[in-house]
Design a protein around this motif. Structure first.
Motif, short mmCIF file in Angstrom:
data_model
loop_
_atom_site.label_atom_id
_atom_site.label_comp_id
_atom_site.label_asym_id
_atom_site.label_seq_id
_atom_site.Cartn_x
_atom_site.Cartn_y
_atom_site.Cartn_z
N HIS A 3 23.02 -37.12 45.42
CA HIS A 3 24.08 -36.88 46.39
C HIS A 3 23.84 -37.77 47.60
O HIS A 3 22.70 -38.13 47.90
N ILE A 4 24.92 -38.09 48.30
CA ILE A 4 24.83 -38.94 49.47
C ILE A 4 25.73 -38.36 50.56
O ILE A 4 26.81 -37.87 50.29
N LYS A 5 25.23 -38.40 51.79
CA LYS A 5 26.04 -37.97 52.93
C LYS A 5 26.72 -39.21 53.49
O LYS A 5 26.10 -40.26 53.65
N LEU A 6 28.02 -39.08 53.75
CA LEU A 6 28.74 -40.21 54.32
C LEU A 6 29.87 -39.75 55.21
O LEU A 6 30.28 -38.60 55.18
N THR A 7 30.34 -40.68 56.02
CA THR A 7 31.47 -40.44 56.90
C THR A 7 32.62 -41.31 56.44
O THR A 7 32.45 -42.50 56.23
N GLY A 12 43.07 -41.21 60.02
CA GLY A 12 42.68 -41.51 61.39
C GLY A 12 41.55 -40.67 61.94
O GLY A 12 41.14 -40.84 63.09
N GLU A 13 41.02 -39.76 61.15
CA GLU A 13 39.92 -38.89 61.58
C GLU A 13 38.64 -39.23 60.85
O GLU A 13 38.65 -39.51 59.66
N GLN A 14 37.52 -39.16 61.57
CA GLN A 14 36.21 -39.29 60.94
C GLN A 14 35.88 -37.96 60.28
O GLN A 14 35.94 -36.92 60.92
N ARG A 15 35.56 -38.00 58.98
CA ARG A 15 35.26 -36.78 58.22
C ARG A 15 33.92 -36.97 57.53
O ARG A 15 33.72 -37.94 56.81
N ASP A 16 33.00 -36.04 57.75
CA ASP A 16 31.69 -36.07 57.10
C ASP A 16 31.73 -35.25 55.82
O ASP A 16 32.39 -34.20 55.75
N THR A 17 31.01 -35.71 54.82
CA THR A 17 30.93 -34.99 53.56
C THR A 17 29.66 -35.39 52.81
O THR A 17 28.99 -36.36 53.16
N VAL A 18 29.36 -34.63 51.80
CA VAL A 18 28.28 -34.95 50.87
C VAL A 18 28.92 -35.04 49.49
O VAL A 18 29.63 -34.12 49.07
N VAL A 19 28.69 -36.15 48.81
CA VAL A 19 29.30 -36.36 47.50
C VAL A 19 28.26 -36.86 46.51
O VAL A 19 27.21 -37.38 46.90
N CYS A 50 48.23 -40.24 42.10
CA CYS A 50 47.10 -40.10 43.03
C CYS A 50 47.06 -41.19 44.09
O CYS A 50 46.08 -41.32 44.82
N THR A 51 48.13 -41.97 44.22
CA THR A 51 48.12 -43.12 45.12
C THR A 51 47.93 -42.72 46.58
O THR A 51 48.60 -41.82 47.09
N VAL A 52 46.98 -43.39 47.22
CA VAL A 52 46.74 -43.29 48.66
C VAL A 52 46.69 -44.72 49.19
O VAL A 52 46.66 -45.67 48.42
N LEU A 53 46.67 -44.86 50.50
CA LEU A 53 46.51 -46.20 51.08
C LEU A 53 45.05 -46.37 51.51
O LEU A 53 44.48 -45.48 52.12
N VAL A 54 44.50 -47.50 51.17
CA VAL A 54 43.15 -47.87 51.61
C VAL A 54 43.31 -49.19 52.36
O VAL A 54 43.74 -50.19 51.78
N ASP A 55 43.02 -49.13 53.64
CA ASP A 55 43.25 -50.28 54.53
C ASP A 55 44.69 -50.79 54.40
O ASP A 55 44.95 -52.00 54.39
N GLY A 56 45.63 -49.85 54.26
CA GLY A 56 47.04 -50.18 54.26
C GLY A 56 47.63 -50.57 52.91
O GLY A 56 48.83 -50.78 52.81
N LEU A 57 46.81 -50.65 51.89
CA LEU A 57 47.29 -51.05 50.56
C LEU A 57 47.20 -49.88 49.58
O LEU A 57 46.25 -49.09 49.65
N VAL A 67 32.29 -43.31 47.51
CA VAL A 67 31.36 -44.15 48.27
C VAL A 67 31.96 -45.51 48.59
O VAL A 67 31.60 -46.13 49.59
N ASP A 68 32.92 -45.96 47.79
CA ASP A 68 33.57 -47.24 48.05
C ASP A 68 34.59 -47.16 49.18
O ASP A 68 35.10 -48.19 49.64
N ALA A 69 34.92 -45.96 49.63
CA ALA A 69 35.86 -45.78 50.74
C ALA A 69 35.15 -45.81 52.09
O ALA A 69 35.81 -45.83 53.13
N ARG A 70 33.84 -45.85 52.07
CA ARG A 70 33.07 -45.91 53.31
C ARG A 70 33.45 -47.17 54.08
O ARG A 70 33.53 -48.26 53.52
#
Length: 153
Positions: A3-7, A12-19, A50-57, A67-70
């Motif tokens: 598991h890894i802790k990441l933000t 627009g919000e910083q969200r902490d989680t463990v995944v 499941c489409t979301v935007l990542v850096d606007g795309l 972990v790739d969304a960090r």
């Protein structure tokens, strides 16, 4: 499994989680943050629910590891908040059951932001990455066109 802790920056919000290293962004958004607008569909990147935007795309969150969304900006349908595309889908009745709607809206929102002068061919190409099984695509195309032309009330 490790598991890894990441933000993450989500809507627009910083969200902490463990995944777990193997967790998909879709699983994290739905399971850890209760952001359920991105829907679990095919889970192999074909349907676009499941489409979301990542850096606007547009990005299919079932195919992206959390972990790739960090370090990236993730926007879900919950983060759009009164975007013209949302209004256009309502005005043009561009949905029936609604399961695919958030994915289509996210994809179309990115299209008009990235290509405000998009051609019909470009719109067709962008929309081809999402699947709707309930409605014709005509209403969806009308909604996108109305935003491109600035005709949304």
């Amino acid at each position: 499994m490790k598991h890894i802790k990441l933000t993450l920056t989500i809507n627009g919000e910083q969200r902490d989680t463990v995944v777990r290293m193997a967790d998909t962004l879709l699983d994290t958004l739905r399971g850890k943050f209760d952001l359920t607008g991105a829907k679990r569909g095919c889970e192999n990147g074909d349907c676009g629910a499941c489409t979301v935007l990542v850096d606007g795309l547009p990005n299919k969150s079932c195919m992206m590891l959390t972990v790739d969304a960090r370090g990236k900006q993730v926007t879900t349908i919950e983060g759009l908040q009164n975007a013209p595309m949302q209004h256009a889908f309502i005005e043009k009745w561009a949905f029936q059951c609604g399961y695919c709607t958030s994915g289509f809206i996210m994809n179309a929102h990115a299209l008009v932001n990235q290509h405000p002068n998009a051609t019909d061919e470009m719109m067709e190409e962008w929309l081809s990455s999402n699947i709707c099984r309930c409605t014709s695509y005509q209403e969806i195309k009308e909604a996108v066109t109305s935003v491109l032309k600035g005709n949304v009330t």
